[in-house]
Scaffold this motif. Structure first.
Motif, PDB file in Angstrom:
ATOM      1  N   HIS A 178      19.380  35.511  44.638  1.00  0.00           N
ATOM      2  CA  HIS A 178      18.420  35.377  45.725  1.00  0.00           C
ATOM      3  C   HIS A 178      18.338  36.697  46.491  1.00  0.00           C
ATOM      4  N   ILE A 179      17.408  36.741  47.433  1.00  0.00           N
ATOM      5  CA  ILE A 179      17.206  37.946  48.244  1.00  0.00           C
ATOM      6  C   ILE A 179      16.970  37.524  49.688  1.00  0.00           C
ATOM      7  N   HIS A 180      17.491  38.325  50.610  1.00  0.00           N
ATOM      8  CA  HIS A 180      17.220  38.147  52.033  1.00  0.00           C
ATOM      9  C   HIS A 180      16.159  39.169  52.432  1.00  0.00           C
ATOM     10  N   VAL A 181      15.325  38.798  53.380  1.00  0.00           N
ATOM     11  CA  VAL A 181      14.255  39.672  53.863  1.00  0.00           C
ATOM     12  C   VAL A 181      14.336  39.723  55.372  1.00  0.00           C
ATOM     13  N   GLN A 182      14.173  40.923  55.915  1.00  0.00           N
ATOM     14  CA  GLN A 182      14.238  41.088  57.367  1.00  0.00           C
ATOM     15  C   GLN A 182      13.081  41.951  57.839  1.00  0.00           C
ATOM     16  N   ARG A 183      12.546  41.568  58.961  1.00  0.00           N
ATOM     17  CA  ARG A 183      11.574  42.381  59.701  1.00  0.00           C
ATOM     18  C   ARG A 183      11.837  42.115  61.172  1.00  0.00           C
ATOM     19  N   ASP A 184      12.172  43.165  61.894  1.00  0.00           N
ATOM     20  CA  ASP A 184      12.507  43.015  63.314  1.00  0.00           C
ATOM     21  C   ASP A 184      13.583  41.936  63.455  1.00  0.00           C
ATOM     22  N   ASN A 185      13.322  40.890  64.225  1.00  0.00           N
ATOM     23  CA  ASN A 185      14.323  39.838  64.402  1.00  0.00           C
ATOM     24  C   ASN A 185      14.019  38.611  63.537  1.00  0.00           C
ATOM     25  N   ARG A 186      13.141  38.769  62.550  1.00  0.00           N
ATOM     26  CA  ARG A 186      12.789  37.672  61.640  1.00  0.00           C
ATOM     27  C   ARG A 186      13.580  37.818  60.341  1.00  0.00           C
ATOM     28  N   GLN A 187      13.930  36.680  59.746  1.00  0.00           N
ATOM     29  CA  GLN A 187      14.692  36.699  58.500  1.00  0.00           C
ATOM     30  C   GLN A 187      14.246  35.558  57.604  1.00  0.00           C
ATOM     31  N   ALA A 188      14.403  35.773  56.301  1.00  0.00           N
ATOM     32  CA  ALA A 188      14.120  34.720  55.326  1.00  0.00           C
ATOM     33  C   ALA A 188      15.016  34.926  54.112  1.00  0.00           C
ATOM     34  N   LYS A 189      15.145  33.861  53.335  1.00  0.00           N
ATOM     35  CA  LYS A 189      15.927  33.904  52.101  1.00  0.00           C
ATOM     36  C   LYS A 189      15.093  33.241  51.012  1.00  0.00           C
ATOM     37  N   PHE A 190      14.979  33.941  49.867  1.00  0.00           N
ATOM     38  CA  PHE A 190      14.224  33.426  48.726  1.00  0.00           C
ATOM     39  C   PHE A 190      15.123  33.370  47.494  1.00  0.00           C
ATOM     40  N   TRP A 191      15.077  32.256  46.769  1.00  0.00           N
ATOM     41  CA  TRP A 191      15.716  32.166  45.459  1.00  0.00           C
ATOM     42  C   TRP A 191      14.866  32.942  44.465  1.00  0.00           C
ATOM     43  N   PHE A 192      15.476  33.384  43.363  1.00  0.00           N
ATOM     44  CA  PHE A 192      14.760  34.123  42.324  1.00  0.00           C
ATOM     45  C   PHE A 192      14.215  33.234  41.211  1.00  0.00           C
ATOM     46  N   ASP A 193      14.958  32.221  40.803  1.00  0.00           N
ATOM     47  CA  ASP A 193      14.639  31.491  39.569  1.00  0.00           C
ATOM     48  C   ASP A 193      14.435  30.007  39.819  1.00  0.00           C
ATOM     49  N   PRO A 194      13.255  29.571  40.196  1.00  0.00           N
ATOM     50  CA  PRO A 194      12.022  30.331  40.399  1.00  0.00           C
ATOM     51  C   PRO A 194      11.997  30.940  41.800  1.00  0.00           C
ATOM     52  N   VAL A 195      11.030  31.819  42.040  1.00  0.00           N
ATOM     53  CA  VAL A 195      10.874  32.404  43.376  1.00  0.00           C
ATOM     54  C   VAL A 195      10.455  31.282  44.315  1.00  0.00           C
ATOM     55  N   LEU A 196      11.327  31.022  45.285  1.00  0.00           N
ATOM     56  CA  LEU A 196      11.135  29.872  46.160  1.00  0.00           C
ATOM     57  C   LEU A 196      11.798  30.151  47.501  1.00  0.00           C
ATOM     58  N   LEU A 197      11.098  29.868  48.581  1.00  0.00           N
ATOM     59  CA  LEU A 197      11.649  30.055  49.919  1.00  0.00           C
ATOM     60  C   LEU A 197      12.787  29.073  50.156  1.00  0.00           C
ATOM     61  N   GLU A 198      13.941  29.586  50.563  1.00  0.00           N
ATOM     62  CA  GLU A 198      15.096  28.743  50.905  1.00  0.00           C
ATOM     63  C   GLU A 198      15.119  28.461  52.408  1.00  0.00           C
TER      64      GLU A 198
END
Length: 79
Positions: free
Chosen positions: A24-44
């Protein structure tokens, strides 16, 4: 916490201690965050991002999925 990709305002990274989880991958912008699985690409999970922005982030992940998977596999093989 290796940063794998920066795309516009988004920083894509993962935590070394996450290697026991599915890729999976974590994404950050300013004070916002998200986590997405890879297989399949899906918001956690997401904190602070709106739907339109999450769709843009998902598009970036899909466009770079090979790079992101390879970075995960290389890093977690060493961990």
């Amino acid at each position: 916490m290796p940063t794998v990709l920066i795309d516009g305002p988004y920083r894509f990274y993962f935590w070394s201690y996450d290697c026991s989880e599915p890729r999976h991958i974590h994404v950050q912008r300013d004070n916002r965050q998200a986590k997405f699985w890879f297989d399949p690409v899906l918001l956690e999970e997401s904190y602070g991002f709106r739907g339109k922005e999450l769709r843009e982030i998902e598009r970036v992940i899909v466009a770079n999925i090979v790079l992101l998977r390879e970075a995960w596999d290389e890093h977690c093989a060493r961990a």
